[in-house]
Design an enzyme around this catalytic site. Structure first.
Site, mmCIF file in Angstrom:
data_model
loop_
_atom_site.group_PDB
_atom_site.id
_atom_site.type_symbol
_atom_site.label_atom_id
_atom_site.label_comp_id
_atom_site.label_asym_id
_atom_site.label_seq_id
_atom_site.Cartn_x
_atom_site.Cartn_y
_atom_site.Cartn_z
ATOM 1 C CE LYS A 10 -0.639 -7.411 8.576
ATOM 2 N NZ LYS A 10 -1.901 -6.941 9.178
ATOM 3 N NE ARG A 86 -8.993 -9.384 -0.264
ATOM 4 C CZ ARG A 86 -8.686 -8.542 0.724
ATOM 5 N NH1 ARG A 86 -7.430 -8.222 0.953
ATOM 6 N NH2 ARG A 86 -9.632 -8.026 1.479
ATOM 7 C CB THR A 92 -9.151 -7.828 8.393
ATOM 8 O OG1 THR A 92 -10.475 -7.337 8.500
ATOM 9 C CG2 THR A 92 -8.638 -7.665 6.978
ATOM 10 C CG ASN A 114 -4.535 -9.080 10.617
ATOM 11 O OD1 ASN A 114 -3.404 -8.836 10.210
ATOM 12 N ND2 ASN A 114 -5.611 -8.464 10.154
ATOM 13 C CG HIS A 117 -1.111 -6.613 3.692
ATOM 14 N ND1 HIS A 117 -2.227 -5.813 3.811
ATOM 15 C CD2 HIS A 117 -0.584 -6.339 2.465
ATOM 16 C CE1 HIS A 117 -2.356 -5.082 2.716
ATOM 17 N NE2 HIS A 117 -1.365 -5.385 1.882
#
Length: 136
Positions: A10, A86, A92, A114, A117
């Site tokens: 991000k 993940r 998250t 955060n 993704h």
């Protein structure tokens, strides 16, 4: 089982200089980068990506953030790539759910910003890859 998953680094991950370390972690995990693109997301792509949150109060803020600066969109593949990514990313909520040593645990402070993704299922991965990489 070999899988593909969408990853996003991000805008906060890009502007804070974490791209190299995140890619290194992906490669150290044994995952392969099948596609990687630095871009500024347009509003339409962001709204499609986050459409499941369209009726939530944070939707507008989420779209504004993800379109605010360059991000990295990528496809990672490998054995159990979704779960592996993940695990690398961490929870998250970077303070209460992401453990140190994960990307979010090491680089993020808020749920809204955060750093990364990743798709949460094979179905999500297929949908998200088609949004960010429609020609693949």
């Amino acid at each position: 089982m070999t899988e593909r998953t969408l990853i996003l680094i991000k805008p906060d991950g890009v502007t804070n200089g974490h791209v190299g370390e995140i890619i290194a972690r992906i490669e150290r995990k044994g995952l392969k980068l099948a596609a990687l693109d630095l871009r500024v997301a347009d509003r339409e792509t962001a709204e499609k990506h986050y459409e499941e949150h369209a009726d939530k109060p944070f939707f507008g803020e989420l779209v504004e953030f993800i379109t605010s600066a360059p991000l990295i969109a990528g496809i990672v593949e490998g054995e159990r790539a979704i779960d592996a990514w993940r695990q690398l990313a961490g929870g998250t909520d970077p303070v209460s759910k992401a453990t140190p040593g994960t990307i979010r645990g090491d680089f993020a402070l808020t749920v809204g910003e955060n750093v990364v993704h990743g798709s949460d299922s094979p179905e999500s991965a297929e949908r998200e890859i088609s949004i960010w990489f429609p020609n693949l």
